[in-house]
Design an enzyme around this catalytic site. Structure first.
Site, PDB file in Angstrom:
ATOM      1  N   ASP A 181       0.839  -1.206   0.000  1.00 19.37           N
ATOM      2  CA  ASP A 181       0.000   0.000   0.000  1.00 19.37           C
ATOM      3  C   ASP A 181       0.869   1.250   0.000  1.00 19.37           C
ATOM      4  OD1 ASP A 181      -2.587  -1.355   0.145  1.00 19.37           O
ATOM      5  OD2 ASP A 181      -1.815  -2.078   2.059  1.00 19.37           O
ATOM      6  N   LYS A 201       1.342  -2.563   4.531  1.00 19.93           N
ATOM      7  CA  LYS A 201       0.591  -3.577   3.819  1.00 19.93           C
ATOM      8  C   LYS A 201      -0.640  -3.967   4.629  1.00 19.93           C
ATOM      9  CE  LYS A 201       2.656  -6.990   2.032  1.00 19.93           C
ATOM     10  NZ  LYS A 201       1.615  -6.851   0.999  1.00 19.93           N
ATOM     11  N   GLY A 252      -3.931  -3.663   3.068  1.00 20.09           N
ATOM     12  CA  GLY A 252      -5.154  -3.111   2.475  1.00 20.09           C
ATOM     13  C   GLY A 252      -6.120  -4.212   2.053  1.00 20.09           C
ATOM     14  N   GLU A 282       0.811 -12.740   4.959  1.00 18.78           N
ATOM     15  CA  GLU A 282       1.870 -12.149   4.129  1.00 18.78           C
ATOM     16  C   GLU A 282       3.178 -12.067   4.902  1.00 18.78           C
ATOM     17  OE1 GLU A 282      -0.928  -9.374   1.236  1.00 18.78           O
ATOM     18  OE2 GLU A 282      -0.062  -8.478   3.014  1.00 18.78           O
ATOM     19  N   LYS A 318       2.376   4.177  -5.062  1.00 19.57           N
ATOM     20  CA  LYS A 318       2.637   3.604  -3.734  1.00 19.57           C
ATOM     21  C   LYS A 318       3.920   4.150  -3.089  1.00 19.57           C
ATOM     22  CE  LYS A 318      -0.875   0.790  -4.458  1.00 19.57           C
ATOM     23  NZ  LYS A 318      -0.764  -0.640  -4.539  1.00 19.57           N
TER      24      LYS A 318
END
Ligand code: 5RP
EC number: 5.3.1.6
Length: 226
Positions: free
Chosen positions: A87, A97, A99, A106, A124
């Protein structure tokens, strides 16, 4: 101005990430619209890889639909590469991250990998993390006390909703999206929030930062190494 749309930039970097895939590998695969482009590209070399470890139910479904074998993370000791979007990404390779609500898996898959390849369109890229509301996966009973801790730091935490009910992650937990933060020390910030009771995962990826970013720009793919 870019003549390519954001979607085309995502496809460009998704294809560019194939250069990091070596024959016979199991590939770590992230989540999101940019990664979907990577998965589509990966299908074109699927006969040359052993398969993938996936970071979400959504990516697993897409990988399987394209005939790519999905391995459980417990079956794998190391991955040479993990490919995922972000993100936000800063000049050190630190990211926000989550989103797509897949931040916990992850981070788990990223931690298995020798190299994190971030694929992102140029929107980004930021100097300082925090413009994008920070996703934090939380145990539901801790949500309000975690929100108060963010308020003390100047952040406003909102429970992520879907159809009026709390969003439930692949791990059965909730997500807070925290706006109003300026994260100048991502490593220390990630460690601090990780220590709060009830936090499953904070969406700052500084301990698992990117090693390389393939950034989709008007001039083509820019490779940034960290
Ligand atoms: C999902 C993520 C994604 O990588 C991030 O949200 C970027 O997604 P997109 O490629 O759709 O912009 O962290 O949890």
């Amino acid at each position: 101005m870019s003549t390519l749309t954001q979607d085309e930039l995502k496809a460009l970097v998704g294809r560019a990430a194939l250069q990091y895939i070596e024959p016979g590998q199991i590939v770590g695969v992230g989540t999101g619209s940019t990664v979907n482009k990577f998965i589509d590209a990966l299908a074109s070399v699927k006969d040359r890889i052993r398969g993938a470890v996936s970071s979400s139910e959504a990516s697993t479904a897409r990988l399987r639909a394209l005939g790519i074998e999905v391995w459980d993370a417990n079956e794998v000791e190391r991955l040479s590469v993990y490919v995922d979007g972000a993100d936000e990404i800063d000049p050190r390779g630190c990211m926000i991250k989550g989103g797509g609500a897949a931040l916990t898996r992850e981070k788990i898959v990223a931690a298995l990998a020798d190299r994190f390849v971030c694929i992102a369109d140029e929107s980004k890229w930021v100097e300082t993390l925090g413009r994008f509301p920070l996703p934090v996966e939380v145990i539901p009973m801790a949500a309000q006390q975690i929100a108060r801790r963010f308020a003390a730091l100047g952040g406003q935490a909102r429970l992520r909703l879907k159809d009026g009910a709390p969003w439930v992650t692949d791990n059965g937990q909730h997500i807070l999206d925290v706006s109003g933060l300026r994260i100048t020390e991502p490593l220390a910030f990630e460690s601090m929030v990780n220590d709060w009771p009830g936090v499953v995962t904070v969406g700052v990826f500084a301990h698992q930062k990117a090693n390389v970013c393939l950034l989709g720009t008007a001039q083509g793919v820019r490779t940034v190494e960290f």
